[in-house]
Design a protein around this motif. Structure first.
Motif, PDB file in Angstrom:
ATOM      1  N   ASP A  76       0.822  -1.214   0.000  1.00 18.18           N
ATOM      2  CA  ASP A  76       0.000   0.000   0.000  1.00 18.18           C
ATOM      3  C   ASP A  76       0.855   1.264   0.000  1.00 18.18           C
ATOM      4  OD1 ASP A  76      -2.266  -1.566   0.038  1.00 18.18           O
ATOM      5  OD2 ASP A  76      -2.535  -1.441   2.217  1.00 18.18           O
ATOM      6  N   VAL A  77       1.974   1.218   0.713  1.00 20.01           N
ATOM      7  CA  VAL A  77       2.868   2.382   0.766  1.00 20.01           C
ATOM      8  C   VAL A  77       3.578   2.576  -0.567  1.00 20.01           C
ATOM      9  CG1 VAL A  77       4.923   3.338   1.896  1.00 20.01           C
ATOM     10  CG2 VAL A  77       3.160   2.231   3.260  1.00 20.01           C
ATOM     11  N   ILE A  93      -2.649   7.705   2.307  1.00 24.51           N
ATOM     12  CA  ILE A  93      -2.634   6.507   1.458  1.00 24.51           C
ATOM     13  C   ILE A  93      -4.054   6.185   1.001  1.00 24.51           C
ATOM     14  CG2 ILE A  93      -2.203   4.017   1.427  1.00 24.51           C
ATOM     15  CD1 ILE A  93       0.115   4.511   3.362  1.00 24.51           C
TER      16      ILE A  93
END
Length: 309
Positions: free
Chosen positions: A72-73, A242
Motif C-alpha cells: 500500500d505504501v 494513502i
C-alpha cells in the motif's frame, strides 16, 4: 597547576579548531546514526520480545499484514524492510533502507488481538505500581480495549513507521546535533571577532564562551524537538493520505493511545499524574522540551485530512 594547563589546552583547541570541529561533527553524526546502520545488532536486541527465554516469533498474520502495508505504501525494495516481534504496545522502527543492513520494524504482540480473540493482550502479565493488572477490573477492561486496534489502525501504525524510514528520517535526526554544534562554534567565533574579544581579557572570553555554549545547548534542544515534531507530522500525513481507511485508522490509533494513557494515569496514581496529562498527552520531561508532537494534535491533523473530500 591546573590553570596553565587549561590555558595551553584552550590555545591548542583555538589553533586546530577547524579540524577539531570537523571531527566532532562527524563523530556526533556517526554516534547518532550508529544503531540505524547496525539495527540487527543494536536496536533489535533492545526491542526484541522474548517468550520462555527465546526470541518471540512474529505470527504469520502480522507478517502478511506487514507485507500488505508495504504494498500500500508503494515500497519497491520490500527486502529492505524486515518485521520482528517487539515488546511494548505500538510499533517501533530503526535503520536506513538503502544501507546493506536495511530497516527493521518491530510489531507488538497486542496487534494479534481481535474482538473475538484477545490473547495478544490478556495472556501478558502487565505490572503497574508493583501490582499485576486485573484484566477483568474496570481499569483493566479500559486498558484492554485501548490496546486492541482494528486492522485499519494497525495498518496505519505500521505504515507511519515505514514512511518514517523511507523518508530518511533517522539521517535527518542524526544531522541535528552536528549542525547545531557547527552553527554554535562558527557563530561564536564570528561574534567574538566582531566584538574584538580576542584582544580582550581572558575572563571576558571565558564568560563569553560559557554563554555561547549555554545558548547553543538550548538551541540544540529546541531545534531537535522542532525537527522531531516536523518528522512526526510528515509521517502521519503521508500514512494517512494513502487512503481513507488509513486515515480512519490513524484517528483510531491516536484515540486509543490517548485512552491508554488516561487509563495508565489512573493506574499509576500520583506518578501517572506527573507523566500523563488528563487528555492523555505526555507531559514534557523537562520544562522547555517536548520531544514528540502531542497525540491530540497528531490525531487532529489526520482528522482534518479525513474531512477533505
Amino acid at each position: 597547576m591546573a590553570g596553565p594547563f587549561l590555558w595551553k589546552a584552550a590555545a591548542l583547541v583555538e589553533k586546530h579548531r577547524t579540524g577539531l570541529l570537523a571531527v566532532s561533527c562527524a563523530g556526533l553524526f556517526g554516534a547518532n546514526l550508529f544503531y540505524h546502520v547496525f539495527p540487527e545488532q543494536t536496536f533489535k536486541l533492545w526491542y526484541q520480545c522474548w517468550t520462555k527465554g527465546q526470541p518471540a516469533e512474529l505470527s504469520e498474520k502480522l507478517r502478511s499484514l506487514f507485507h500488505d502495508v508495504l504494498g500500500d505504501v508503494g515500497v519497491k525494495s520490500v527486502n529492505c524492510y524486515q518485521p520482528f516481534a517487539a515488546f511494548g504496545f505500538h510499533p517501533v522502527s530503526a535503520g536506513i533502507p538503502w544501507l546493506p543492513a536495511g530497516s527493521l520494524v518491530g510489531i507488538p504482540a497486542n496487534f494479534n488481538s481481535t474482538a473475538e480473540d484477545r490473547q495478544g493482550i490478556v495472556n501478558r502479565v502487565v505490572v503497574i505500581n508493583g501490582k499485576e493488572v486485573d484484566w477483568e477490573s474496570k481499569q483493566g477492561l479500559a486498558l484492554k480495549e485501548a490496546l486492541m486496534f482494528s486492522p485499519e489502525a494497525q495498518k496505519f501504525a505500521i505504515a507511519r513507521e515505514i514512511v518514517y524510514l523511507q523518508s530518511n528520517s533517522p539521517a535527518v535526526y542524526a544531522a541535528v546535533p552536528p549542525a547545531c554544534l557547527a552553527g554554535t562554534c562558527l557563530s561564536g567565533v564570528a561574534i567574538k571577532q566582531l566584538l574584538g574579544l580576542y584582544s580582550g581579557p581572558r575572563v571576558f572570553r571565558g564568560i563569553y564562551n560559557i554563554t555561547i555554549a549555554a545558548i547553543g545547548l538550548v538551541g540544540y534542544f529546541l531545534a531537535y524537538d522542532a525537527v522531531s515534531h516536523a518528522l512526526d507530522y510528515r509521517s502521519d500525513r503521508k500514512a494517512a493520505t494513502i487512503s481513507k481507511d488509513y486515515a480512519r485508522g490513524g484517528v483510531e490509533f491516536y484515540d486509543k493511545i490517548l485512552s491508554r494513557n488516561r487509563t495508565l494515569r489512573a493506574l499509576l496514581g500520583k506518578q501517572g499524574e506527573k507523566i500523563y496529562a488528563p487528555s492523555g498527552n505526555l507531559f514534557p520531561r523537562y520544562w522547555f522540551r517536548l520531544k514528540h508532537a502531542p497525540y491530540t494534535s497528531r490525531r487532529d491533523l489526520i482528522f482534518n485530512i479525513l474531512r477533505v473530500p
